[in-house]
Design an enzyme around this catalytic site. Structure first.
Site, PDB file in Angstrom:
ATOM      1  N   ARG A   1       0.828  -1.219   0.000  1.00 23.46           N
ATOM      2  CA  ARG A   1       0.000   0.000   0.000  1.00 23.46           C
ATOM      3  C   ARG A   1       0.853   1.257   0.000  1.00 23.46           C
ATOM      4  NH1 ARG A   1      -3.328  -2.197   4.695  1.00 23.46           N
ATOM      5  NH2 ARG A   1      -2.055  -4.028   4.315  1.00 23.46           N
TER       6      ARG A   1
ATOM      7  N   GLU B   1       2.613  -6.940  13.462  1.00 25.44           N
ATOM      8  CA  GLU B   1       1.509  -7.093  14.420  1.00 25.44           C
ATOM      9  C   GLU B   1       1.014  -8.551  14.346  1.00 25.44           C
ATOM     10  OE1 GLU B   1      -1.638  -4.344  13.627  1.00 25.44           O
ATOM     11  OE2 GLU B   1      -2.788  -4.949  15.384  1.00 25.44           O
TER      12      GLU B   1
HETATM   13  P1  AMP Z   1       3.590  -2.487  11.989  1.00 26.92           P
HETATM   14  O1  AMP Z   1       4.855  -3.035  11.441  1.00 26.92           O
HETATM   15  O2  AMP Z   1       3.100  -3.246  13.183  1.00 26.92           O
HETATM   16  O3  AMP Z   1       3.673  -0.993  12.242  1.00 26.92           O
HETATM   17  O4  AMP Z   1       2.466  -2.736  10.905  1.00 26.92           O
HETATM   18  C1  AMP Z   1       2.348  -1.900   9.803  1.00 26.92           C
HETATM   19  C2  AMP Z   1       2.081  -2.644   8.535  1.00 26.92           C
HETATM   20  O5  AMP Z   1       1.105  -3.659   8.694  1.00 26.92           O
HETATM   21  C3  AMP Z   1       1.562  -1.696   7.482  1.00 26.92           C
HETATM   22  O6  AMP Z   1       2.155  -2.034   6.220  1.00 26.92           O
HETATM   23  C4  AMP Z   1       0.071  -1.915   7.487  1.00 26.92           C
HETATM   24  O7  AMP Z   1      -0.434  -1.880   6.191  1.00 26.92           O
HETATM   25  C5  AMP Z   1      -0.146  -3.290   8.129  1.00 26.92           C
HETATM   26  N1  AMP Z   1      -1.112  -3.271   9.241  1.00 26.92           N
HETATM   27  C6  AMP Z   1      -0.837  -3.514  10.550  1.00 26.92           C
HETATM   28  N2  AMP Z   1      -1.922  -3.437  11.318  1.00 26.92           N
HETATM   29  C7  AMP Z   1      -2.943  -3.118  10.494  1.00 26.92           C
HETATM   30  C8  AMP Z   1      -4.355  -2.867  10.696  1.00 26.92           C
HETATM   31  N3  AMP Z   1      -4.925  -2.940  11.922  1.00 26.92           N
HETATM   32  N4  AMP Z   1      -5.103  -2.548   9.620  1.00 26.92           N
HETATM   33  C9  AMP Z   1      -4.524  -2.465   8.388  1.00 26.92           C
HETATM   34  N5  AMP Z   1      -3.229  -2.695   8.130  1.00 26.92           N
HETATM   35  C10 AMP Z   1      -2.432  -3.012   9.158  1.00 26.92           C
END
Ligand code: AMP
Length: 177
Positions: free
Chosen positions: A60, A97
């Site tokens: 994205r 996550e």
């Molecule tokens: P993080 O590495 O935990 O900051 O996660 C960020 C990445 O995971 C980004 O590329 C987001 O597109 C995706 N992502 C994580 N959590 C979500 C969520 N609740 N909704 C949509 N995309 C998420």
């Protein structure tokens, strides 16, 4: 009155697994006004800043990063999941996550001293953004900032970046996971 940005973003509970509230930006992008608004808002603070490259995180971050790079008339660099880039790469493992993954960058994508803006749709734990930061620092790039549509502050990613002295722009935030 202008529709709040949050109203364009669809939330899908328990996707891709139970307990995750998935913030779906495709419902925002498919709306002409919604898409233009987020691109304009992500570009505006960086007009007049010296930036050499936009780094977009798969996938994205490609959509946003491409439009932002075009608006700022700078180059675009994709950070991709393992095995997708055709030339020699640097790799960085990170925790998501939901799981772990590897981000890769072409070894010649950023030159030492270049000024870079990192772009993705959302920051949660900050694991993905931190991997991007490490890849850029590895080649001697300077991080001007990071830009997201959505921050999930309860997951601590934006705090983590701030603690690393990395500026962060997020257009909106949602509570919880
Ligand atoms: P993080 O590495 O935990 O900051 O996660 C960020 C990445 O995971 C980004 O590329 C987001 O597109 C995706 N992502 C994580 N959590 C979500 C969520 N609740 N909704 C949509 N995309 C998420």
């Amino acid at each position: 009155m202008m529709k709040p940005l949050e109203d364009y973003i669809r939330t899908i509970p328990d996707y891709p697994k139970k307990g995750i509230m998935f913030r779906d930006v495709t419902s925002l992008w498919q709306d002409a006004q919604g898409f233009r608004r987020v691109i304009d808002a992500l570009v505006h603070p960086f007009i007049g800043e010296k930036i050499d490259k936009i780094v977009g995180i798969e996938s994205r971050g490609f959509v946003l990063g491409g439009a932002i790079a075009h608006q700022l008339s700078v180059g675009f660099v994709p950070l991709r999941k393992k095995g997708k880039l055709p030339y020699k790469t640097y790799s960085q493992e990170y925790t998501l996550e939901y799981g772990t993954d590897v981000l890769e960058m072409h070894i010649d994508a950023i030159e030492k001293g270049e000024r870079v803006l990192i772009v993705d749709d959302l920051i949660a734990t900050g694991g993905t953004a931190e991997a991007a930061v490490k890849l850029i620092h590895q080649v001697g790039g300077h991080i001007v900032g990071t830009a997201f549509i959505i921050d999930l502050p309860d997951l601590g990613g934006s705090e983590k970046l701030k603690a690393m002295n990395i500026p962060i722009l997020a257009l909106t935030s949602f509570e919880g996971h």
